[in-house]
Design a protein around this motif. Sequence first.
Motif, PDB file in Angstrom:
ATOM      1  N   PHE A  42       7.572  14.424   3.332  1.00  0.00           N
ATOM      2  CA  PHE A  42       6.279  13.769   3.520  1.00  0.00           C
ATOM      3  C   PHE A  42       5.711  14.101   4.888  1.00  0.00           C
ATOM      4  O   PHE A  42       4.603  14.615   5.004  1.00  0.00           O
ATOM      5  N   GLU A  43       6.485  13.829   5.919  1.00  0.00           N
ATOM      6  CA  GLU A  43       5.997  14.014   7.284  1.00  0.00           C
ATOM      7  C   GLU A  43       5.621  15.465   7.555  1.00  0.00           C
ATOM      8  O   GLU A  43       4.597  15.736   8.183  1.00  0.00           O
ATOM      9  N   SER A  44       6.420  16.405   7.057  1.00  0.00           N
ATOM     10  CA  SER A  44       6.099  17.820   7.282  1.00  0.00           C
ATOM     11  C   SER A  44       4.828  18.217   6.532  1.00  0.00           C
ATOM     12  O   SER A  44       4.016  18.996   7.040  1.00  0.00           O
ATOM     13  N   LEU A  45       4.629  17.660   5.336  1.00  0.00           N
ATOM     14  CA  LEU A  45       3.404  17.936   4.575  1.00  0.00           C
ATOM     15  C   LEU A  45       2.187  17.340   5.275  1.00  0.00           C
ATOM     16  O   LEU A  45       1.116  17.945   5.307  1.00  0.00           O
ATOM     17  N   LEU A  46       2.370  16.165   5.849  1.00  0.00           N
ATOM     18  CA  LEU A  46       1.295  15.517   6.592  1.00  0.00           C
ATOM     19  C   LEU A  46       0.928  16.344   7.825  1.00  0.00           C
ATOM     20  O   LEU A  46      -0.247  16.568   8.103  1.00  0.00           O
ATOM     21  N   GLY A  52      -4.026  21.965   9.335  1.00  0.00           N
ATOM     22  CA  GLY A  52      -4.783  22.887   8.489  1.00  0.00           C
ATOM     23  C   GLY A  52      -3.959  24.041   7.986  1.00  0.00           C
ATOM     24  O   GLY A  52      -4.506  25.043   7.542  1.00  0.00           O
ATOM     25  N   THR A  53      -2.619  23.913   8.032  1.00  0.00           N
ATOM     26  CA  THR A  53      -1.759  25.014   7.588  1.00  0.00           C
ATOM     27  C   THR A  53      -1.139  24.756   6.220  1.00  0.00           C
ATOM     28  O   THR A  53      -0.365  25.560   5.731  1.00  0.00           O
ATOM     29  N   GLY A  54      -1.467  23.636   5.586  1.00  0.00           N
ATOM     30  CA  GLY A  54      -0.909  23.305   4.274  1.00  0.00           C
ATOM     31  C   GLY A  54      -1.579  24.102   3.170  1.00  0.00           C
ATOM     32  O   GLY A  54      -2.565  24.817   3.380  1.00  0.00           O
ATOM     33  N   LEU A  55      -1.060  23.976   1.986  1.00  0.00           N
ATOM     34  CA  LEU A  55      -1.640  24.647   0.836  1.00  0.00           C
ATOM     35  C   LEU A  55      -2.922  23.951   0.428  1.00  0.00           C
ATOM     36  O   LEU A  55      -3.009  22.731   0.417  1.00  0.00           O
ATOM     37  N   SER A  56      -3.914  24.722   0.091  1.00  0.00           N
ATOM     38  CA  SER A  56      -5.168  24.163  -0.394  1.00  0.00           C
ATOM     39  C   SER A  56      -5.138  24.081  -1.910  1.00  0.00           C
ATOM     40  O   SER A  56      -4.612  24.971  -2.580  1.00  0.00           O
ATOM     41  N   ARG A  57      -5.714  23.014  -2.430  1.00  0.00           N
ATOM     42  CA  ARG A  57      -5.760  22.836  -3.877  1.00  0.00           C
ATOM     43  C   ARG A  57      -7.105  23.341  -4.366  1.00  0.00           C
ATOM     44  O   ARG A  57      -8.149  22.823  -3.975  1.00  0.00           O
ATOM     45  N   THR A  58      -7.100  24.364  -5.215  1.00  0.00           N
ATOM     46  CA  THR A  58      -8.333  24.931  -5.732  1.00  0.00           C
ATOM     47  C   THR A  58      -8.600  24.475  -7.160  1.00  0.00           C
ATOM     48  O   THR A  58      -9.645  24.751  -7.715  1.00  0.00           O
ATOM     49  N   ASN A  59      -7.620  23.772  -7.750  1.00  0.00           N
ATOM     50  CA  ASN A  59      -7.742  23.257  -9.102  1.00  0.00           C
ATOM     51  C   ASN A  59      -7.004  21.929  -9.150  1.00  0.00           C
ATOM     52  O   ASN A  59      -5.983  21.766  -8.481  1.00  0.00           O
ATOM     53  N   ASP A  60      -7.495  20.976  -9.936  1.00  0.00           N
ATOM     54  CA  ASP A  60      -6.862  19.659 -10.006  1.00  0.00           C
ATOM     55  C   ASP A  60      -5.409  19.719 -10.449  1.00  0.00           C
ATOM     56  O   ASP A  60      -4.632  18.816 -10.156  1.00  0.00           O
ATOM     57  N   ARG A  61      -5.008  20.769 -11.149  1.00  0.00           N
ATOM     58  CA  ARG A  61      -3.630  20.893 -11.623  1.00  0.00           C
ATOM     59  C   ARG A  61      -2.713  21.579 -10.609  1.00  0.00           C
ATOM     60  O   ARG A  61      -1.530  21.706 -10.836  1.00  0.00           O
ATOM     61  N   HIS A  62      -3.248  22.025  -9.491  1.00  0.00           N
ATOM     62  CA  HIS A  62      -2.460  22.705  -8.464  1.00  0.00           C
ATOM     63  C   HIS A  62      -1.854  21.704  -7.496  1.00  0.00           C
ATOM     64  O   HIS A  62      -2.407  20.638  -7.260  1.00  0.00           O
ATOM     65  N   PHE A  63      -0.710  22.094  -6.915  1.00  0.00           N
ATOM     66  CA  PHE A  63      -0.141  21.331  -5.813  1.00  0.00           C
ATOM     67  C   PHE A  63      -0.892  21.715  -4.551  1.00  0.00           C
ATOM     68  O   PHE A  63      -1.527  22.744  -4.477  1.00  0.00           O
ATOM     69  N   GLY A  64      -0.768  20.894  -3.546  1.00  0.00           N
ATOM     70  CA  GLY A  64      -1.407  21.185  -2.272  1.00  0.00           C
ATOM     71  C   GLY A  64      -2.317  20.042  -1.883  1.00  0.00           C
ATOM     72  O   GLY A  64      -2.602  19.153  -2.678  1.00  0.00           O
ATOM     73  N   ALA A  65      -2.744  20.058  -0.665  1.00  0.00           N
ATOM     74  CA  ALA A  65      -3.622  18.999  -0.175  1.00  0.00           C
ATOM     75  C   ALA A  65      -4.687  19.610   0.717  1.00  0.00           C
ATOM     76  O   ALA A  65      -4.382  20.390   1.601  1.00  0.00           O
ATOM     77  N   ASN A  66      -5.921  19.264   0.435  1.00  0.00           N
ATOM     78  CA  ASN A  66      -7.012  19.742   1.262  1.00  0.00           C
ATOM     79  C   ASN A  66      -7.206  18.897   2.499  1.00  0.00           C
ATOM     80  O   ASN A  66      -7.756  19.338   3.479  1.00  0.00           O
ATOM     81  N   ILE A  68      -5.747  15.120   4.836  1.00  0.00           N
ATOM     82  CA  ILE A  68      -4.682  14.155   5.110  1.00  0.00           C
ATOM     83  C   ILE A  68      -4.656  13.081   4.034  1.00  0.00           C
ATOM     84  O   ILE A  68      -3.600  12.588   3.658  1.00  0.00           O
ATOM     85  N   ASN A  69      -5.817  12.725   3.506  1.00  0.00           N
ATOM     86  CA  ASN A  69      -5.920  11.660   2.515  1.00  0.00           C
ATOM     87  C   ASN A  69      -5.308  12.018   1.170  1.00  0.00           C
ATOM     88  O   ASN A  69      -5.169  11.158   0.314  1.00  0.00           O
ATOM     89  N   GLU A  70      -4.957  13.268   0.965  1.00  0.00           N
ATOM     90  CA  GLU A  70      -4.387  13.704  -0.302  1.00  0.00           C
ATOM     91  C   GLU A  70      -2.889  13.979  -0.220  1.00  0.00           C
ATOM     92  O   GLU A  70      -2.276  14.332  -1.221  1.00  0.00           O
ATOM     93  N   VAL A  71      -2.289  13.814   0.937  1.00  0.00           N
ATOM     94  CA  VAL A  71      -0.872  14.113   1.108  1.00  0.00           C
ATOM     95  C   VAL A  71      -0.036  13.018   0.450  1.00  0.00           C
ATOM     96  O   VAL A  71      -0.259  11.832   0.682  1.00  0.00           O
ATOM     97  N   THR A  72       0.887  13.428  -0.394  1.00  0.00           N
ATOM     98  CA  THR A  72       1.831  12.499  -1.015  1.00  0.00           C
ATOM     99  C   THR A  72       3.243  13.061  -0.881  1.00  0.00           C
ATOM    100  O   THR A  72       3.434  14.267  -0.691  1.00  0.00           O
ATOM    101  N   ALA A  73       4.216  12.180  -0.998  1.00  0.00           N
ATOM    102  CA  ALA A  73       5.620  12.572  -0.860  1.00  0.00           C
ATOM    103  C   ALA A  73       6.040  13.464  -2.028  1.00  0.00           C
ATOM    104  O   ALA A  73       5.523  13.354  -3.137  1.00  0.00           O
ATOM    105  N   ARG A  74       6.999  14.324  -1.740  1.00  0.00           N
ATOM    106  CA  ARG A  74       7.522  15.253  -2.741  1.00  0.00           C
ATOM    107  C   ARG A  74       9.041  15.275  -2.634  1.00  0.00           C
ATOM    108  O   ARG A  74       9.582  15.324  -1.532  1.00  0.00           O
ATOM    109  N   VAL A  75       9.726  15.245  -3.781  1.00  0.00           N
ATOM    110  CA  VAL A  75      11.192  15.291  -3.819  1.00  0.00           C
ATOM    111  C   VAL A  75      11.627  16.736  -4.023  1.00  0.00           C
ATOM    112  O   VAL A  75      11.110  17.427  -4.902  1.00  0.00           O
ATOM    113  N   GLU A  76      12.584  17.166  -3.184  1.00  0.00           N
ATOM    114  CA  GLU A  76      13.121  18.520  -3.292  1.00  0.00           C
ATOM    115  C   GLU A  76      14.636  18.475  -3.254  1.00  0.00           C
ATOM    116  O   GLU A  76      15.217  17.601  -2.608  1.00  0.00           O
TER     117      GLU A  76
END
Length: 125
Positions: A42-46, A52-66, A68-76
């Motif tokens: 979570f923190e690294s994604l935030l 501004g180095t995160g993945l951009s979401r170009t489609n609603d079905r894609h992962f990524g966050a445009n 800060i308000n779209e960042v959510t936790a991910r399990v790996e």
Amino acid sequence: MNVHNLSLLHRALDASDLRQEMVSNNIANVNTPGYKAKRVEFESLLTEAMNGTGLSRTNDRHFGANSINEVTARVEEQEGNMVGDDGNNVAIDTEMAELSANNLYYQSLISQTSAQYSMLRSVLR
């Protein structure tokens, strides 16, 4: 008070809750052959979204966050750290340290959330 701050705090609390669940699962599976420990990102994604180095979401079905308000936790699954010959990579010492660190993190988030609501209450009076 900023509504975005509360939203971010709530997402951080959700991430902390998920982290608690994953660490508990890891501890419960310490003797399960082939089990791979899970980690919550979570923190690294935030940080990536803030920089501004995160993945951009170009489609609603894609992962990524445009934003800060779209960042959510991910399990790996945790890579490496082979502890046993049976393929299990759960290190109980690491999990106990994660549990303790997450508890402190959660308590600090609760304090910050409480302070935000206190400010809101004082403004509404």
